[in-house]
Design an enzyme around this catalytic site. Structure first.
Site, PDB file in Angstrom:
ATOM      1  NE  ARG A  25      -3.617  -2.222   2.680  1.00  0.00           N
ATOM      2  CZ  ARG A  25      -3.337  -3.369   3.287  1.00  0.00           C
ATOM      3  NH1 ARG A  25      -2.144  -3.548   3.857  1.00  0.00           N
ATOM      4  NH2 ARG A  25      -4.235  -4.336   3.337  1.00  0.00           N
ATOM      5  CE  LYS A  48      -7.974  -0.723   4.761  1.00  0.00           C
ATOM      6  NZ  LYS A  48      -8.518  -0.959   3.405  1.00  0.00           N
ATOM      7  CG  HIS A 121      -4.766   1.462  -4.212  1.00  0.00           C
ATOM      8  ND1 HIS A 121      -4.020   1.206  -3.067  1.00  0.00           N
ATOM      9  CD2 HIS A 121      -5.734   0.514  -4.238  1.00  0.00           C
ATOM     10  CE1 HIS A 121      -4.532   0.174  -2.427  1.00  0.00           C
ATOM     11  NE2 HIS A 121      -5.572  -0.272  -3.117  1.00  0.00           N
ATOM     12  NE  ARG A 124      -3.152  -3.353  -1.685  1.00  0.00           N
ATOM     13  CZ  ARG A 124      -2.601  -4.126  -0.764  1.00  0.00           C
ATOM     14  NH1 ARG A 124      -1.288  -4.185  -0.660  1.00  0.00           N
ATOM     15  NH2 ARG A 124      -3.344  -4.855   0.059  1.00  0.00           N
ATOM     16  CG  HIS A 155      -5.920  -8.572   1.122  1.00  0.00           C
ATOM     17  ND1 HIS A 155      -6.207  -9.150  -0.103  1.00  0.00           N
ATOM     18  CD2 HIS A 155      -5.692  -7.252   0.860  1.00  0.00           C
ATOM     19  CE1 HIS A 155      -6.151  -8.232  -1.054  1.00  0.00           C
ATOM     20  NE2 HIS A 155      -5.836  -7.080  -0.494  1.00  0.00           N
ATOM     21  CE1 TYR A 164      -6.409  -6.577  -6.792  1.00  0.00           C
ATOM     22  CE2 TYR A 164      -6.361  -7.822  -4.754  1.00  0.00           C
ATOM     23  CZ  TYR A 164      -6.180  -6.645  -5.430  1.00  0.00           C
ATOM     24  OH  TYR A 164      -5.784  -5.513  -4.763  1.00  0.00           O
TER      25      TYR A 164
END
Length: 225
Positions: A25, A48, A121, A124, A155, A164
């Protein structure tokens, strides 16, 4: 002492290349500190979801990072962050985003202000999609790979990574075919044609990201997780 006022291009080329080559990120790249750069890879501590992880680096990415470190370690700054502004302070997210927009506009990837175009972003997202596309012909490989990819991306849940699988025509085609086989009760996988993609021993080169920052060497191949 390396003059920080002239280090901006290398700083941003290294940061954007690192994001493209690892899928981290933007906030994580900004927060990297010098001690987080280890022989085994990058320690991502400011995440995160407050979980630390280790990101192994491809040799070409490591060489580019080491080239930046040669300059960074000569800079006199009280800050211990890896990436510095020309004033010797940690980079602000808004500044990084603005520079990325300026670069993409200057090379024709974005139009005037207010028009759509690549976001930082998206580097990524591209990393995640390309790695899964390399395994798309092999459902068992995808199942293994997506679990490791979820961890690598940081994640909270593997279900967050499933998105994805449906973002490109190639991945959607394989998902649809798998669903059709399941619906028909087919359990044995047919032999793959000789023209099928390579096995999950390779990962797609980050060509899209390399177009953004040609000065940053991108990995050409690495093992799937």
């Amino acid at each position: 002492m390396a003059p920080l006022a002239r280090s901006g291009p290398l700083t941003y080329a290294t940061m954007f290349g690192l994001i493209a080559a690892t899928g981290m990120r933007v906030s994580e790249a900004i927060a990297i500190r010098l001690p987080d750069v280890t022989d085994d890879g990058l320690i991502i501590a400011q995440t995160k979801f407050k979980k630390s992880r280790l990101l192994p680096l491809h040799p070409t990415t490591r060489r580019a990072l080491d080239g930046y470190l040669t300059m960074r370690l000569k800079a006199a700054s009280p800050s211990g962050t890896l990436f510095l502004s020309h004033q010797g302070t940690p980079l602000a997210y808004s500044t990084v985003a603005t520079v990325f927009l300026q670069i993409t506009r200057s090379i024709g990837l974005r139009g005037a202000a207010g028009t759509p175009g690549p976001r930082i972003h998206d580097l990524r997202h591209t990393f995640a999609v390309r790695s899964l596309e390399a395994c798309a012909h092999d459902s068992k490989a995808v199942a293994r790979h997506i679990t490791a990819l979820s961890t690598y991306l940081g994640h909270a849940h593997v279900t967050d990574t499933y998105w994805y699988l449906e973002v490109t025509p190639e991945l959607m085609t394989h998902m649809a075919a798998d669903g059709e086989r399941l619906h028909c009760g087919v359990t044995a996988w047919p032999s793959l044609p000789s023209t099928s993609p390579p096995s999950c021993a390779t990962i797609f080169p980050m060509k899209d990201a390399q177009a953004f920052i040609p000065a940053m060497p991108m990995p050409t191949a690495s093992n799937c997780w």
